[in-house]
Design a protein around this motif. Structure first.
Motif, PDB file in Angstrom:
ATOM      1  N   MET A   1       0.828  -1.211   0.000  1.00 58.54           N
ATOM      2  CA  MET A   1       0.000   0.000   0.000  1.00 58.54           C
ATOM      3  C   MET A   1       0.861   1.259   0.000  1.00 58.54           C
ATOM      4  SD  MET A   1      -3.306  -0.325  -0.183  1.00 58.54           S
ATOM      5  CE  MET A   1      -3.981   1.113   0.647  1.00 58.54           C
ATOM      6  N   ILE A   2       1.953   1.203   0.770  1.00 55.30           N
ATOM      7  CA  ILE A   2       2.855   2.362   0.796  1.00 55.30           C
ATOM      8  C   ILE A   2       3.483   2.577  -0.583  1.00 55.30           C
ATOM      9  CG2 ILE A   2       5.007   3.283   1.756  1.00 55.30           C
ATOM     10  CD1 ILE A   2       4.313   1.898   4.377  1.00 55.30           C
ATOM     11  N   VAL A   3       3.877   1.479  -1.212  1.00 57.19           N
ATOM     12  CA  VAL A   3       4.494   1.564  -2.541  1.00 57.19           C
ATOM     13  C   VAL A   3       3.514   2.154  -3.554  1.00 57.19           C
ATOM     14  CG1 VAL A   3       5.340   0.193  -4.483  1.00 57.19           C
ATOM     15  CG2 VAL A   3       6.162  -0.287  -2.180  1.00 57.19           C
ATOM     16  N   VAL A   9       2.009   9.739  -5.461  1.00 55.69           N
ATOM     17  CA  VAL A   9       2.678  10.968  -5.002  1.00 55.69           C
ATOM     18  C   VAL A   9       3.690  11.430  -6.047  1.00 55.69           C
ATOM     19  CG1 VAL A   9       4.260  11.952  -3.291  1.00 55.69           C
ATOM     20  CG2 VAL A   9       2.361  10.500  -2.540  1.00 55.69           C
ATOM     21  N   PHE A  10       4.522  10.505  -6.500  1.00 56.00           N
ATOM     22  CA  PHE A  10       5.560  10.858  -7.462  1.00 56.00           C
ATOM     23  C   PHE A  10       4.982  11.155  -8.843  1.00 56.00           C
ATOM     24  CE2 PHE A  10       8.568   9.747  -4.302  1.00 56.00           C
ATOM     25  CZ  PHE A  10       9.788  10.278  -4.699  1.00 56.00           C
ATOM     26  N   MET A  11       3.935  10.434  -9.239  1.00 58.08           N
ATOM     27  CA  MET A  11       3.289  10.718 -10.520  1.00 58.08           C
ATOM     28  C   MET A  11       2.746  12.143 -10.531  1.00 58.08           C
ATOM     29  SD  MET A  11       3.154   8.185 -12.860  1.00 58.08           S
ATOM     30  CE  MET A  11       1.599   8.329 -13.738  1.00 58.08           C
ATOM     31  N   SER A  12       2.072  12.516  -9.435  1.00 56.73           N
ATOM     32  CA  SER A  12       1.497  13.855  -9.329  1.00 56.73           C
ATOM     33  C   SER A  12       2.562  14.936  -9.438  1.00 56.73           C
ATOM     34  CB  SER A  12       0.756  13.986  -7.992  1.00 56.73           C
ATOM     35  OG  SER A  12       0.348  15.323  -7.771  1.00 56.73           O
ATOM     36  N   THR A 104      10.594  12.405   2.829  1.00 52.34           N
ATOM     37  CA  THR A 104      11.326  11.894   3.989  1.00 52.34           C
ATOM     38  C   THR A 104      10.442  10.989   4.842  1.00 52.34           C
ATOM     39  OG1 THR A 104      12.708  13.887   4.032  1.00 52.34           O
ATOM     40  CG2 THR A 104      12.692  12.529   6.008  1.00 52.34           C
ATOM     41  N   VAL A 105       9.232  11.436   5.154  1.00 51.36           N
ATOM     42  CA  VAL A 105       8.368  10.632   6.025  1.00 51.36           C
ATOM     43  C   VAL A 105       7.844   9.392   5.293  1.00 51.36           C
ATOM     44  CG1 VAL A 105       7.732  12.584   7.481  1.00 51.36           C
ATOM     45  CG2 VAL A 105       6.302  12.018   5.514  1.00 51.36           C
ATOM     46  N   ASN A 106       7.550   9.513   3.998  1.00 55.67           N
ATOM     47  CA  ASN A 106       7.064   8.346   3.247  1.00 55.67           C
ATOM     48  C   ASN A 106       8.141   7.266   3.140  1.00 55.67           C
ATOM     49  OD1 ASN A 106       4.772   9.849   2.927  1.00 55.67           O
ATOM     50  ND2 ASN A 106       4.863   9.961   0.707  1.00 55.67           N
ATOM     51  N   GLY A 107       9.365   7.698   2.848  1.00 53.52           N
ATOM     52  CA  GLY A 107      10.462   6.746   2.744  1.00 53.52           C
ATOM     53  C   GLY A 107      10.753   6.072   4.069  1.00 53.52           C
ATOM     54  N   TYR A 125      11.877  -2.331  -4.368  1.00 56.28           N
ATOM     55  CA  TYR A 125      10.478  -2.265  -4.794  1.00 56.28           C
ATOM     56  C   TYR A 125       9.878  -0.898  -4.480  1.00 56.28           C
ATOM     57  CZ  TYR A 125      10.561  -7.258  -5.723  1.00 56.28           C
ATOM     58  OH  TYR A 125      10.857  -8.487  -6.240  1.00 56.28           O
ATOM     59  N   PHE A 126      10.234  -0.344  -3.320  1.00 59.67           N
ATOM     60  CA  PHE A 126       9.771   1.004  -2.993  1.00 59.67           C
ATOM     61  C   PHE A 126      10.339   2.006  -4.005  1.00 59.67           C
ATOM     62  CE2 PHE A 126      10.320   5.082  -0.743  1.00 59.67           C
ATOM     63  CZ  PHE A 126       9.010   5.328  -0.374  1.00 59.67           C
ATOM     64  N   GLY A 127      11.619   1.829  -4.317  1.00 52.43           N
ATOM     65  CA  GLY A 127      12.260   2.699  -5.295  1.00 52.43           C
ATOM     66  C   GLY A 127      11.701   2.526  -6.696  1.00 52.43           C
ATOM     67  N   LEU A 128      11.152   1.330  -6.966  1.00 55.08           N
ATOM     68  CA  LEU A 128      10.544   1.093  -8.278  1.00 55.08           C
ATOM     69  C   LEU A 128       9.348   2.019  -8.484  1.00 55.08           C
ATOM     70  CD1 LEU A 128      10.401  -0.545 -10.878  1.00 55.08           C
ATOM     71  CD2 LEU A 128       9.026  -2.239  -9.663  1.00 55.08           C
ATOM     72  N   ALA A 129       8.551   2.205  -7.440  1.00 58.80           N
ATOM     73  CA  ALA A 129       7.423   3.137  -7.533  1.00 58.80           C
ATOM     74  C   ALA A 129       7.922   4.554  -7.782  1.00 58.80           C
ATOM     75  CB  ALA A 129       6.597   3.091  -6.245  1.00 58.80           C
ATOM     76  N   ILE A 130       9.014   4.909  -7.113  1.00 61.47           N
ATOM     77  CA  ILE A 130       9.599   6.235  -7.317  1.00 61.47           C
ATOM     78  C   ILE A 130      10.093   6.377  -8.751  1.00 61.47           C
ATOM     79  CG2 ILE A 130      11.510   7.757  -6.654  1.00 61.47           C
ATOM     80  CD1 ILE A 130      11.330   6.572  -3.845  1.00 61.47           C
ATOM     81  N   THR A 131      10.788   5.349  -9.224  1.00 63.21           N
ATOM     82  CA  THR A 131      11.350   5.417 -10.573  1.00 63.21           C
ATOM     83  C   THR A 131      10.260   5.477 -11.635  1.00 63.21           C
ATOM     84  OG1 THR A 131      13.285   4.179  -9.844  1.00 63.21           O
ATOM     85  CG2 THR A 131      12.900   4.291 -12.203  1.00 63.21           C
ATOM     86  N   ILE A 132       9.234   4.638 -11.489  1.00 63.56           N
ATOM     87  CA  ILE A 132       8.137   4.671 -12.455  1.00 63.56           C
ATOM     88  C   ILE A 132       7.462   6.041 -12.445  1.00 63.56           C
ATOM     89  CG2 ILE A 132       5.861   3.728 -13.014  1.00 63.56           C
ATOM     90  CD1 ILE A 132       6.850   1.034 -12.034  1.00 63.56           C
TER      91      ILE A 132
END
Length: 385
Positions: A1-3, A9-12, A104-107, A125-132
């Motif tokens: 869910m966090i991912v 968040v990053f898409m926006s 910072t808080v999400n990570g 996997y968390f970074g994958l969401a960031i990268t995408i």
């Protein structure tokens, strides 16, 4: 869910990254002011993160996460309300503050649920969401900017931000026992102490080098495409996302089994080659090839560096370490935008890409020459001296 929530968040946010510079340019901004669009944002993010790292040493995660998501949504909605460059720069400063808060808080909320033994895979996997998010959203933003207008980008960005807030509100967060046991009075705020986690300082410095090299792409890639009349520049981001998605599970497990050294060197090498191919591109063919190598290289480099930073610190100090990691990213990109924004008056953008690519050689050099202790990963029960 966090991912999934962090992806939105990053898409926006990332829809605005490649489209703000040409938008501000259309308002009559100079090359220096275009660079400041990136720099002011980064300044805000860097300044707030020590305070957020301090709060994370004794605070629960839920309220901090939701405040950050709501503030980001509000800042996004404000962009169309002014077309004055100075006011846009001021807005970017405050947007950067809330971005520093949120990332910072999400990570930290994500790393709270990942054991040290699988931190490379988990943060991969968390970074994958960031990268995408960092790759798909800019391509979507560029397409909308080229075919519609900037106001439509803001509307879609706000919708994505609203979805992110709702998803983040549904999550049940975990706060480490060491954090729960701390009271505000037990932790003294120190700006440098909350800005820097000494045990993770070296990989954070390497991150700074990497993102300084990447900053020219963030600031100038759309303008570069306009100058060379390459309409398919969105393919660079799209291919990036595909490659990063395919390779991330492999590189995350590589980190856990063999550590960061070889992985960082390989990824930086691929990124260096990709930037030269991009700088020489005259059509979509070069853009696609650069995107393949950049997705495989930079798309895995940043999560590997984040895992490296977090693996070297205790759970109680991970908020500070995570904040330092993101500050290194924002500082690198921000300084890059400022420095290369000035150079853009005198040097062709393709040459800016070539010059900035050498910072990935610095990444290789500092990884190769690092002391062995910089690659020692803490066990679950350990704390850094």
């Amino acid at each position: 869910m966090i991912v999934i929530a962090n992806l939105f968040v990053f898409m926006s946010f990332q829809m605005l990254i490649p489209t703000l510079p040409p938008y501000v340019k259309s308002l009559g901004a100079s090359g220096f002011e275009i660079g400041l669009i990136t720099t002011m944002f980064s300044l805000g993010a860097v300044v707030i993160r020590p305070y957020i790292g301090y709060l994370l040493e004794f605070s629960g995660r839920r309220n901090l996460v939701l405040i950050g998501a709501a503030a980001l949504l509000f800042m996004t909605i404000l962009y169309p309300l002014t077309q004055v460059v100075f006011l846009l720069l001021l807005l970017r400063l405050f947007h950067g503050i809330m971005w520093g808060w949120s990332t910072t808080v999400n990570g930290t909320a994500a790393v709270d649920v990942v054991p040290n033994s699988r931190i490379g895979e988990g943060m991969g996997y968390f970074g994958l969401a960031i990268t995408i998010g960092m790759i798909m959203a800019p391509s979507l933003g560029i397409y909308i900017y080229q075919h519609y207008n900037f106001s439509i980008i803001i509307v879609i960005s706000a919708i994505l931000g609203g979805i992110a807030f709702l998803l983040l509100a549904l999550i049940k967060y975990e706060t480490p026992e060491s954090v729960k046991s701390m009271n505000r009075s037990d932790v003294r705020f120190n700006f440098l102490g909350s800005l820097i986690e000494k045990s993770s300082l070296y990989p954070a410095f390497v991150t700074l080098m990497a993102t300084f090299g990447y900053g020219t792409i963030v600031t100038f890639i759309v303008i570069f495409a306009e100058e060379r009349q390459i309409e398919q520049i969105f393919l660079f981001y799209l291919i990036n996302a595909i490659m990063a998605t395919l390779i991330r599970p492999i590189t995350g497990k590589w980190f856990d089994r063999k550590g960061p050294k070889g992985l960082v060197i390989l990824c930086a090498s691929l990124t260096f080659i990709a930037m030269w191919i991009l700088s020489l591109s005259l059509s979509w063919v070069g853009i696609v090839l650069a995107g393949i190598l950049f997705g495989a290289g930079y798309g895995s480099l940043i999560p590997a560096l984040q895992a490296w930073v977090l693996a070297k610190t205790s759970k109680m100090r991970r908020g500070v370490a995570n904040g330092m990691f993101y500050s290194a990213i924002d500082l690198g990109i921000g300084l890059s935008g400022l420095v290369f924004g000035v150079l853009a008056k005198f040097i062709d953008i393709s040459h800016l890409f070539q010059i900035s690519s050498f910072f990935f050689l610095f990444v290789i050099y500092f990884t190769l020459t690092a002391d062995k202790e910089n690659f020692i990963v803490l066990k679950e029960s350990q704390s850094p001296n």
